[in-house]
Design an enzyme around this catalytic site. Structure first.
Site, mmCIF file in Angstrom:
data_model
loop_
_atom_site.group_PDB
_atom_site.id
_atom_site.type_symbol
_atom_site.label_atom_id
_atom_site.label_comp_id
_atom_site.label_asym_id
_atom_site.label_seq_id
_atom_site.Cartn_x
_atom_site.Cartn_y
_atom_site.Cartn_z
ATOM 1 N N SER A 107 -10.330 -5.479 5.625
ATOM 2 C CA SER A 107 -9.800 -4.576 4.609
ATOM 3 C C SER A 107 -8.384 -5.016 4.278
ATOM 4 C CB SER A 107 -9.779 -3.134 5.135
ATOM 5 O OG SER A 107 -8.998 -2.295 4.311
ATOM 6 N N TYR A 118 -8.140 2.854 12.219
ATOM 7 C CA TYR A 118 -8.796 2.034 11.193
ATOM 8 C C TYR A 118 -7.950 0.798 10.874
ATOM 9 C CZ TYR A 118 -11.004 0.742 6.759
ATOM 10 O OH TYR A 118 -11.639 0.051 5.761
ATOM 11 N N ALA A 158 -5.639 -0.599 12.734
ATOM 12 C CA ALA A 158 -5.580 -1.477 13.904
ATOM 13 C C ALA A 158 -6.875 -2.272 14.061
ATOM 14 C CB ALA A 158 -5.311 -0.647 15.164
ATOM 15 N N LYS A 214 -9.097 -3.116 11.712
ATOM 16 C CA LYS A 214 -9.242 -4.114 10.658
ATOM 17 C C LYS A 214 -8.279 -5.287 10.862
ATOM 18 C CE LYS A 214 -12.574 -2.189 8.356
ATOM 19 N NZ LYS A 214 -13.919 -2.810 8.314
#
Length: 262
Positions: free
Chosen positions: A141, A155, A157, A159
């Site tokens: 992302s 989230y 961390a 990605k």
């Protein structure tokens, strides 16, 4: 890009980017191994693909469980002789603030968004080794390089960790001819996003993107299939940003940027 006769395994295949990638690859002749935890959605997908003459093998799996992944690969994929492209697309979004994120939430997000991709790749190395494509694409992302506005710290961390996983796996597996890359999508307008974000909020997000629009799941799928194709045969360990230019934005709008120069 021609995927005729190739096998593409996709996690999170029953929705969003995973589903769009499965559709795009199937249209190009690929056999799809659809891995997802939603059994009902997998069955709907199987019926749809079969009706179009597309080859599909649905496999139930909990990507957050190493044991479940092992069973899925060893038993659910027992009839699969090789994998030409593995797409690690499964993921969930966290919502909490930094100080309110619980240990359970932290562990669950990392187990699905990061550890699951590691274990899937690890378990499928023999199948990738037997394949012709020998490619892996991890769906990270833009949050991996910045910060997530829709997800929480877990989230972001996870990605970011996905990019480290991509680089290291690419280095170790290069001697086997297995390429590992990642895509970093910006804002993607999935069916779920449309349900939870108002039309006004959708317009506001689109206005932030220099190219003036949200990404569609199909936009991301096209880039994934490029990285998995012979056209990218010498690309490994890299990251492809698919964000409509959002990573170029420094905080000010284009209008304020232009006005400062007039």
């Amino acid at each position: 890009m021609d995927y005729n006769g190739k096998t593409v395994a996709i996690t999170g295949a029953a929705s969003g980017i995973g589903y769009a990638t499965a559709q795009a690859a199937a249209q190009q002749g690929a056999r799809i191994v659809a891995l997802d935890r939603d059994v009902g959605a997998l069955e709907t997908m199987r019926v749809e693909f079969a009706g179009k003459g597309w080859a599909i093998t649905p496999v139930e799996v909990d990507i957050g469980s190493e044991a479940s992944i092992r069973v899925a690969v060893e038993q659910g994929m027992a009839s699969v002789e090789r994998v030409d492209l593995l797409v690690n697309s499964a993921g969930i979004v966290s919502r909490g603030m930094f100080e309110t994120t619980t240990g359970d939430e932290w562990q669950r997000v990392l187990s699905i968004n990061l550890s699951g991709s590691f274990f899937c790749l690890q378990q499928m190395v023999p199948l990738l080794r037997a394949g012709r494509g020998r490619a892996v694409v991890n769906v990270a992302s833009l949050a991996a390089k910045r910060v997530s506005y829709t997800g929480g710290v877990s989230y972001t961390a996870a990605k970011a960790g996905m990019l480290g996983l991509t680089r290291h796996a690419a280095f170790e597996l290069a001697h086997e001819g297995i390429r590992v890359n990642a895509v970093c999508p910006g804002p993607v307008l999935t069916a779920m996003t449309q349900r939870v974000i108002s039309e006004e909020e959708q317009r506001q997000v689109a206005a932030m993107v220099p190219l003036g629009d949200w990404l569609s799941p199909q936009d991301v799928a096209a880039s994934i299939l490029f990285l998995g194709s012979p056209a990218a045969r010498m690309i490994t360990g890299t990251t492809l940003d698919i964000d409509g230019g959002l990573s170029l934005v420094t905080g000010a709008s284009f209008e304020s940027y232009r006005n400062a120069r007039q």
